[in-house]
Enzyme design. Structure first.
Site, PDB file in Angstrom:
ATOM      1  CG  ASP A 111      -0.039 -11.280  -0.365  1.00 46.97           C
ATOM      2  OD1 ASP A 111      -0.682 -10.620  -1.200  1.00 46.97           O
ATOM      3  OD2 ASP A 111      -0.523 -11.639   0.723  1.00 46.97           O
ATOM      4  CG  HIS A 380       3.104  -9.985   3.094  1.00 43.67           C
ATOM      5  ND1 HIS A 380       3.726 -11.212   3.117  1.00 43.67           N
ATOM      6  CD2 HIS A 380       1.802 -10.225   2.849  1.00 43.67           C
ATOM      7  CE1 HIS A 380       2.829 -12.160   2.890  1.00 43.67           C
ATOM      8  NE2 HIS A 380       1.647 -11.584   2.723  1.00 43.67           N
TER       9      HIS A 380
END
Length: 974
Positions: A111, A380
């Site tokens: 991701d 993230h």
């Protein structure tokens, strides 16, 4: 994760682990992979029953539950520093090894928004056998997919190349989620539990978008859809093994309905495999890579080029997040730096004062609170600035709380070392810009966390201009005091400190009546200039000079004009201006910018028509203050640059200090839908080639790419610590203390995005509160270095770390008469230090992790199987040491050489070394026992296992370019 952990645990995460573990026990064929340890640990410590825990142990032994990556979070790859990536990985791995005796061997980095070349190297060093990524540029992915090139052996580091290469799999166009559409249903496919609802689960148990249950009437339709998708994907890979990810964000909170439907489907496909042409099974990532590895194919090699930036389509360049929430990016790095200092400070205290009065268990908890906070913000959707304000506040509060704890710990260690009386708040604060020393005698304590001697200035805010500064022996210390930039009633006191590695020094700051000690910085204000009407040529310039540079300012415009590097007498024209990109906030009118994307409506627009100038000059430093106004009569400025140039007195090693031009910017509050950049233009013929770093570890070459659509945004790159431009002879370097987006939009230019404020009406952004209406003022710092390539090569790595790890400043009034001299922790002369490394080696880690696991793997596994894990107090005898070689092979004739050091003599200032064990990056493997899969490549046609490094006899280690070496060290008497 856009939600508070508590909310997430309640609505979603706790249910995932509880129901998945229960369901795996209900079917021997079922499997599951788990990544982030932060949520798992919260579940393990606060939710899991004893029965759950026994089941987890069993499932891990059977290989049906597999931890992949195993860090605290799935970290971002673009804007994170290598130190913090290693920290969060080590935190998670330590827990997994201590609790289960397992060591993750595969990655699932699906991701993060783009892929850095640092990551494959780190994962190889951590002992992984294969790496998996997904988000790379859409057009590159399409090309690789068409040519069956989504799998390769990645040699992420040019210097380590084949020694730390890793097999890498890029997810195809469907990425890491199950295909959402079904031809026979208007609901999503294969998500039988629907999508999680926050903050409370629905009372009736009906979740949005639940897939149709599998029944006798639709099972063949489900099977056909799944098989068609498997066959489509099979055409993009070289083997007949297809990785088919089942799940997505916020899935598996009801594992029972998930597995019961999928069981039926898999059985049906396998019963009809002859006609369907496919067999299917539940698998972990490890199962998949094992299947690929056993095919024994020869793979192509990818060199050290990264996959940044990342675009999902021409006008969706994910380059905005390089700058989003600049304040959070700054706090995250400050916290990381304070943690680095606190770890080595505490480690020294424990070695030298094993019986000291400070409670070690409590001290470790204080450090752990900051380890957790720094680890989790590497997520993230953390340091990237791609979270909602509520979650950003959570990250910030956790960081501030951890910093407060570590400051308190450092203060109490100094308090103890100084035998201070326990009355009164001593060393109550670790200095920040908002603390001010009142007009009484104060002691300022300055700790240098680097393993090199440093000479630098620290700044303290004081309330008088008549100040004297004295060292421990009562000698006067060079200092300069001047009116503060930020406050009319305060003064900034700059103290020249000279401190050996891992040592602290104490300075007495006192107000003086009449007699003067500190130099006074005198201020001259210049008239505000209208830069739109300036004459083209100035005859005379305003020079600011030190031993390394002459910087000229143009009195017609009050802007910088040129910088001369005095040793070579090379002059480069340098001008700086602030510009803003205007962006669209209405999705019906075109592409938008948000927390993730940068989509400018046109070229950047200059923001100011008038510039004010004030020059504050003194014996040690000159500060040039430029204020940028929208026009000549405007009352307030939105932008300012404070440029500082230092002059070092005789007798001090001022090489690094002299060679840096320090700039602090003040930006904001911005108007809505503006993105603010500082553009530095030079007459260097750079051919629009830019260099930027990957995670403060290695440099990437960034040629300008002439895209037809969105070329500005798609030529932005992350600068985590370093960026530079150069011509044949001269280089201009920028070093930074937080991540920014950076680009070269013209020959000889480099621009840094400093701040963003955005709003848009995109429904997804609105519902997740991701519109980045950030009205803050940001104050980032950048150091400029100008010089020949050879000189800047020598300077920039040590300078970058000197900026990252500026000295920690603490202060307080010591009660009672003259204080005793500090204890052993500090008692080193300026020239003697507990640990000193050569300039090409960096002490990356010196800490006491506290893990209770045995470093003998057989013993550790045995004690877990017997249920005899060590309980009780943390282990304070094991010291974690990491040393990193800062240079690439061939980069510098001297500094790129391998370095041989003896760890016993290196660490003798801490105590007598009893034993050293070399470990894998995160500490969980003995490197002598670590063998990784060796994949066949064109260059190395034999398959087998690759050994990590050659290990030292008698504590002597040779560290080669770019190596990061990790050790457990045990001292006598511990």
């Amino acid at each position: 994760f856009f939600f508070f952990f508590q909310e997430s645990m309640h609505a979603y995460a706790a249910n995932v682990y509880s129901t998945v573990v229960e369901e795996l026990m209900n079917g021997k064929q079922r499997k599951f992979i788990a990544v982030e340890q932060e949520f798992f640990r919260l579940w393990w410590d606060g939710v899991a029953t004893d029965k759950h825990k026994k089941q987890v142990h069993q499932l891990l032994q059977e290989g049906r539950l597999e931890f992949v990556i195993g860090g605290q979070v799935m970290h971002d790859e673009a804007v994170t520093l290598i130190d913090d990536q290693i920290l969060q990985l080590t935190e998670g791995h330590g827990f997994l090894y201590e609790t289960f005796g397992i060591r993750p061997q595969f990655s699932w980095h699906v991701d993060p928004f783009g892929a850095s070349a640092t990551t494959p190297t780190l994962f190889a060093l951590a002992g992984f056998n294969a790496h998996l990524i997904s988000r790379i540029d859409y057009d590159l992915k399409a090309d690789m997919q068409k040519n069956k090139k989504l799998q390769f052996v990645w040699q992420g580091s040019p210097s380590l190349s084949a020694r730390q290469e890793i097999f890498t799999h890029v997810m195809d166009q469907y990425s890491y989620c199950t295909p959402p559409q079904l031809p026979f249903s208007n609901r999503s496919g294969f998500y039988w539990n629907g999508i999680a609802v926050f903050p409370d689960p629905p009372k009736d148990g009906v979740y949005p978008d639940m897939s149709l249950p599998v029944t006798d009437t639709n099972i063949h339709l489900y099977a056909q859809a799944m098989v068609a998708n498997i066959k489509e994907r099979a055409a993009w890979f070289r083997t007949s093994d297809v990785l088919w990810p089942w799940g997505c964000d916020k899935q598996f909170f009801n594992a029972s309905v998930q597995y019961s439907n999928m069981d039926l489907l898999l059985d049906y496909i396998n019963k009809h495999s002859d006609e369907l042409g496919v067999t299917v099974q539940y698998a972990t990532v490890g199962d998949y890579f094992q299947a690929i590895y056993s095919r024994n194919l020869t793979w192509e090699i990818r060199d050290s080029q990264d996959f940044l930036p990342y675009s999902t389509e021409p006008f969706q360049a994910w380059t905005g997040f390089y700058t989003s929430r600049s304040t959070l990016k700054g706090i995250a790095r400050r916290a990381s730096s304070l943690l680095y200092a606190g770890e080595s400070f505490f480690t020294q205290y424990v070695q030298k004062h094993p019986a000291g009065p400070i409670c070690k268990c409590r001290a470790l908890k204080q450090l752990q609170s900051l380890r957790w906070a720094v680890s989790e913000v590497q997520h993230h959707d953390g340091i990237t600035g791609t979270e909602s304000p509520k979650v950003k506040d959570m990250y910030t509060n956790n960081l501030m709380y951890g910093m407060f704890n570590v400051k308190k710990l450092m203060a109490s260690i100094i308090f103890d070392m100084n035998n201070a009386k326990k009355d009164g708040e001593v060393y109550s604060s670790v200095y920040n810009k908002h603390s001010r020393i009142p007009g009484v005698d104060q002691y300022v304590v300055v700790y240098n966390p680097l393993a090199w001697n440093i000479t630098t200035f620290v700044t303290v805010s004081v309330s008088h201009s008549a100040m004297g500064v004295y060292d421990e022996l009562g000698h006067s210390v060079p200092a300069q005091v001047q009116s503060s930039v930020e406050s009319r009633s305060a003064y900034d006191l700059y103290i020249l400190v000279e401190i050996s590695g891992l040592s602290y020094r104490k300075y007495n700051v006192k107000p003086l009546n009449g007699k003067q000690s500190a130099f006074i910085g005198r201020s001259v204000k210049y008239k505000r200039k209208d830069i739109t009407r300036a004459d083209q040529k100035s005859q005379r310039f305003l020079p600011v000079v030190n031993n390394c540079y002459q910087v000229l300012f143009d009195p017609n415009t009050n802007l910088m004009h040129s910088i001369t590097e005095r040793e070579t007498n090379q002059t480069v024209q340098v001008t700086q201006e602030f510009l803003e990109y205007h962006v669209n906030g209405n999705v019906t009118k075109g592409p938008i910018s948000d927390n993730y994307f940068f989509a400018p409506s046109g070229p950047a627009v200059p923001v100011s028509k008038a510039v004010g100038l004030e020059v504050v000059s003194g014996k040690l430093m000159t500060e040039i203050r430029q204020y940028f106004y929208s026009n000549v009569t405007a009352r307030d400025y939105t932008y300012a640059i404070y440029t500082r140039i230092y002059t070092v007195p005789e007798g001090y090693d001022g090489n690094l200090l002299c060679h840096r031009i320090e700039q602090e910017y003040r930006v904001g509050p911005l108007e809505i839908n503006r993105e603010a950049v500082l553009r530095t233009s030079t007459n260097l013929n750079t051919k629009q080639l830019l260099y930027t770093d990957n995670n403060g570890y290695q440099i990437q070459k960034r040629p300008f790419k002439a895209y037809v659509d969105n070329p500005v945004a798609r030529n932005y790159y992350p600068m985590v610590q370093t960026a530079y431009i150069e011509d044949n002879t001269t280089r201009l370097m920028l070093l930074t203390e937080r991540a920014h987006g950076v680009s070269s939009q013209g020959n000889g230019q480099v621009e840094v995005m400093l701040h963003r404020r955005l709003w848009n009406n995109h429904q997804w952004d609105l519902s997740n509160n991701l519109t980045l209406n950030d009205s803050s003022v940001v104050r980032p710092v950048i150091w400029l270095i100008l010089g020949t390539k050879a000189v800047s090569n020598i300077l920039y790595r040590t300078s970058g770390l000197a900026l990252e790890h500026r000295p920690v400043v603490m202060f307080g009034a010591l009660s009672g008469g003259k204080p005793k001299l500090p204890g052993q922790l500090q008692q080193h002369s300026v020239h003697e230090s507990p640990v000193t490394l050569p300039p090409n080696l960096h002490l990356q880690t010196l800490s006491i992790p506290g893990w209770r696991y045995s470093s003998d793997h057989a013993e550790q596994v045995h004690s877990i199987r017997m249920g005899k894990q060590k309980q009780g107090d943390a282990d304070f005898s094991r010291v974690l040491l990491r040393i990193r070689h800062l240079y690439e092979a061939g980069e510098d004739p001297v500094l790129s050489q391998p370095v041989t050091i003896n760890l016993k003599s290196l660490l003798q200032g801490l105590g007598s070394v009893k034993q050293v064990e070399e470990r894998s990056l995160t500490g969980t493997w003995d490197v002598n026992a670590l063998t990784r899969w060796k994949w066949k490549t064109v260059k190395s046609p034999s398959k087998g296992f690759s050994k990590s490094t050659e290990t030292s006899e008698n504590c002597t280690v040779t560290i080669h370019p770019k190596e990061i070496r990790t050790f457990f060290v045990y001292f006598q008497g511990q």
